[in-house]
Scaffold this motif. Structure first.
Motif, mmCIF file in Angstrom:
data_model
loop_
_atom_site.group_PDB
_atom_site.id
_atom_site.type_symbol
_atom_site.label_atom_id
_atom_site.label_comp_id
_atom_site.label_asym_id
_atom_site.label_seq_id
_atom_site.Cartn_x
_atom_site.Cartn_y
_atom_site.Cartn_z
ATOM 1 N N ALA A 157 0.842 -1.201 0.000
ATOM 2 C CA ALA A 157 0.000 0.000 0.000
ATOM 3 C C ALA A 157 0.874 1.248 0.000
ATOM 4 C CB ALA A 157 -0.939 -0.009 1.199
ATOM 5 N N ASP A 158 1.968 1.225 0.757
ATOM 6 C CA ASP A 158 2.883 2.369 0.763
ATOM 7 C C ASP A 158 3.536 2.553 -0.608
ATOM 8 O OD1 ASP A 158 2.348 2.915 3.420
ATOM 9 O OD2 ASP A 158 4.139 1.888 4.185
ATOM 10 N N GLU A 159 3.903 1.452 -1.242
ATOM 11 C CA GLU A 159 4.585 1.506 -2.541
ATOM 12 C C GLU A 159 3.641 1.848 -3.694
ATOM 13 O OE1 GLU A 159 6.388 -2.344 -2.955
ATOM 14 O OE2 GLU A 159 7.907 -1.930 -1.413
ATOM 15 N N ASN A 160 2.359 1.519 -3.546
ATOM 16 C CA ASN A 160 1.395 1.674 -4.647
ATOM 17 C C ASN A 160 0.195 2.528 -4.236
ATOM 18 O OD1 ASN A 160 2.497 -0.404 -6.699
ATOM 19 N ND2 ASN A 160 2.458 -1.519 -4.774
ATOM 20 N N LYS A 161 0.413 3.501 -3.403
ATOM 21 C CA LYS A 161 -0.674 4.289 -2.812
ATOM 22 C C LYS A 161 -1.634 4.861 -3.863
ATOM 23 C CE LYS A 161 -0.974 6.817 1.311
ATOM 24 N NZ LYS A 161 -1.398 5.603 1.887
ATOM 25 N N GLU A 162 -1.110 5.269 -4.990
ATOM 26 C CA GLU A 162 -1.938 5.903 -6.020
ATOM 27 C C GLU A 162 -2.297 4.958 -7.165
ATOM 28 O OE1 GLU A 162 -3.178 8.842 -5.345
ATOM 29 O OE2 GLU A 162 -1.931 8.949 -3.532
ATOM 30 N N ASP A 163 -2.042 3.667 -6.997
ATOM 31 C CA ASP A 163 -2.292 2.713 -8.090
ATOM 32 C C ASP A 163 -2.898 1.422 -7.533
ATOM 33 O OD1 ASP A 163 -2.274 1.019 -10.282
ATOM 34 O OD2 ASP A 163 -0.224 1.526 -10.876
ATOM 35 N N ARG A 164 -4.235 1.398 -7.456
ATOM 36 C CA ARG A 164 -4.949 0.257 -6.882
ATOM 37 C C ARG A 164 -4.671 -1.038 -7.652
ATOM 38 N NH1 ARG A 164 -8.721 2.181 -3.358
ATOM 39 N NH2 ARG A 164 -9.959 0.304 -3.326
ATOM 40 N N GLU A 165 -4.603 -0.946 -8.964
ATOM 41 C CA GLU A 165 -4.376 -2.149 -9.776
ATOM 42 C C GLU A 165 -3.002 -2.752 -9.502
ATOM 43 O OE1 GLU A 165 -6.634 -3.816 -11.636
ATOM 44 O OE2 GLU A 165 -8.108 -2.349 -10.963
ATOM 45 N N SER A 166 -1.980 -1.912 -9.379
ATOM 46 C CA SER A 166 -0.638 -2.418 -9.072
ATOM 47 C C SER A 166 -0.592 -3.022 -7.678
ATOM 48 C CB SER A 166 0.406 -1.304 -9.196
ATOM 49 O OG SER A 166 0.527 -0.911 -10.540
ATOM 50 N N TYR A 167 -1.280 -2.393 -6.739
ATOM 51 C CA TYR A 167 -1.358 -2.928 -5.377
ATOM 52 C C TYR A 167 -1.964 -4.330 -5.402
ATOM 53 C CZ TYR A 167 -3.425 -3.740 -0.774
ATOM 54 O OH TYR A 167 -3.814 -4.311 0.412
ATOM 55 N N THR A 168 -3.070 -4.473 -6.100
ATOM 56 C CA THR A 168 -3.749 -5.766 -6.184
ATOM 57 C C THR A 168 -2.859 -6.801 -6.873
ATOM 58 O OG1 THR A 168 -5.909 -4.706 -6.189
ATOM 59 C CG2 THR A 168 -5.798 -6.939 -7.081
ATOM 60 N N ALA A 169 -2.248 -6.424 -7.985
ATOM 61 C CA ALA A 169 -1.391 -7.361 -8.723
ATOM 62 C C ALA A 169 -0.196 -7.802 -7.887
ATOM 63 C CB ALA A 169 -0.915 -6.712 -10.027
ATOM 64 N N ALA A 170 0.349 -6.903 -7.082
ATOM 65 C CA ALA A 170 1.531 -7.232 -6.287
ATOM 66 C C ALA A 170 1.229 -8.252 -5.183
ATOM 67 C CB ALA A 170 2.122 -5.958 -5.688
ATOM 68 N N LYS A 171 -0.034 -8.405 -4.807
ATOM 69 C CA LYS A 171 -0.415 -9.389 -3.780
ATOM 70 C C LYS A 171 -0.597 -10.788 -4.365
ATOM 71 C CE LYS A 171 -4.142 -7.356 -2.509
ATOM 72 N NZ LYS A 171 -5.404 -7.086 -1.823
ATOM 73 N N THR A 172 -0.629 -10.900 -5.674
ATOM 74 C CA THR A 172 -0.978 -12.157 -6.337
ATOM 75 C C THR A 172 -0.070 -13.312 -5.945
ATOM 76 O OG1 THR A 172 -1.936 -10.962 -8.184
ATOM 77 C CG2 THR A 172 -1.336 -13.255 -8.582
ATOM 78 N N GLN A 173 1.233 -13.094 -5.894
ATOM 79 C CA GLN A 173 2.161 -14.192 -5.587
ATOM 80 C C GLN A 173 1.869 -14.766 -4.202
ATOM 81 O OE1 GLN A 173 6.315 -13.256 -5.988
ATOM 82 N NE2 GLN A 173 6.962 -15.214 -5.160
ATOM 83 N N PHE A 174 1.626 -13.912 -3.216
ATOM 84 C CA PHE A 174 1.305 -14.395 -1.874
ATOM 85 C C PHE A 174 0.015 -15.206 -1.889
ATOM 86 C CE2 PHE A 174 -0.808 -14.109 2.210
ATOM 87 C CZ PHE A 174 0.207 -14.425 3.101
ATOM 88 N N ILE A 175 -1.001 -14.689 -2.552
ATOM 89 C CA ILE A 175 -2.293 -15.367 -2.616
ATOM 90 C C ILE A 175 -2.160 -16.744 -3.267
ATOM 91 C CG2 ILE A 175 -4.588 -15.261 -3.679
ATOM 92 C CD1 ILE A 175 -4.361 -12.138 -3.260
ATOM 93 N N LEU A 176 -1.442 -16.797 -4.385
ATOM 94 C CA LEU A 176 -1.258 -18.082 -5.066
ATOM 95 C C LEU A 176 -0.470 -19.057 -4.200
ATOM 96 C CD1 LEU A 176 -0.568 -16.886 -8.711
ATOM 97 C CD2 LEU A 176 -2.669 -17.913 -7.783
ATOM 98 N N GLN A 177 0.504 -18.572 -3.467
ATOM 99 C CA GLN A 177 1.279 -19.436 -2.581
ATOM 100 C C GLN A 177 0.367 -20.025 -1.500
ATOM 101 O OE1 GLN A 177 4.636 -17.461 -0.841
ATOM 102 N NE2 GLN A 177 5.236 -19.237 0.371
ATOM 103 N N VAL A 178 -0.489 -19.204 -0.915
ATOM 104 C CA VAL A 178 -1.426 -19.705 0.099
ATOM 105 C C VAL A 178 -2.353 -20.747 -0.517
ATOM 106 C CG1 VAL A 178 -3.401 -19.052 1.553
ATOM 107 C CG2 VAL A 178 -1.325 -17.653 1.561
ATOM 108 N N LEU A 179 -2.859 -20.472 -1.707
ATOM 109 C CA LEU A 179 -3.778 -21.413 -2.363
ATOM 110 C C LEU A 179 -3.063 -22.714 -2.731
ATOM 111 C CD1 LEU A 179 -5.765 -18.950 -4.630
ATOM 112 C CD2 LEU A 179 -6.609 -20.136 -2.592
#
Length: 183
Positions: A157-179
């Motif tokens: 959120a700090d790194e992508n404060k003005e870019d919601r799409e980049s914030y969401t995309a950057a979480k993908t690796q963690f989410i896939l790892q959990v899944l």
């Protein structure tokens, strides 16, 4: 004529900054209240199955203070009629060409000029439905993953404060790892 696909024509809430709030124990009660209202409003469309998903559905997890709900809809054909029910209550339809996700129909409820609730409508059998539920349920059982995800979300959120799409995309690796762990 104004082109709604152009960013300069988007409402302020469409580009609001990414802000992470401390976990709020009231988020689930808020979600249940929204679900109750939506069930009444949308019952004529055979929309009965609702789930509270996303970070606000995981106790103890800091999150964007936006309640994410998911519901199963039989067809995309009723979006105009659904809009007639939802628009007067502050809901805004984000068409797929703007949302960029063909697998869902996306609605945003705005309160006080900010996003308050997201509604993800998906058709039966959509793979992402199961993934959303599985991710939520794994984190609900794993405080260690909640802690790791909280750290990651805050950093992103700090790194992508003005870019919601980049914030969401950057979480993908963690989410896939959990899944993938299938905990």
């Amino acid at each position: 004529m104004t082109d709604p696909l152009q960013p300069e024509n988007w409402p302020d809430w469409a580009t609001e900054a990414v802000e992470i709030a401390p976990a709020n124990p009231n988020w689930d009660a808020q979600a249940q209240e929204e679900i109750g209202q939506l069930k009444r409003l949308l019952q004529q469309f055979n929309i009965h199955q609702f789930e509270h998903i996303g970070s606000t559905s995981i106790p103890g997890l800091p999150a964007k203070p936006i309640i994410d709900l998911m519901a199963e809809v039989q067809s995309w054909d009723d979006m105009d009629l659904i809009a007639d029910q939802l628009n007067p209550l502050g809901w805004n339809y984000v068409p797929p060409e703007l949302d960029g996700r063909e697998y869902r129909r996306f609605w945003v409820r705005v309160k006080d000029g900010k996003r308050a609730v997201h509604l993800h409508l998906m058709r039966p059998g959509e793979e992402r439905w199961d993934r959303q539920i599985r991710f939520r349920d794994v984190l609900r059982k794993r405080p260690d993953l909640v802690e790791a995800y909280a750290v990651l979300k805050t950093k992103l959120a700090d790194e992508n404060k003005e870019d919601r799409e980049s914030y969401t995309a950057a979480k993908t690796q963690f989410i896939l790892q959990v899944l993938d762990e299938g905990v």
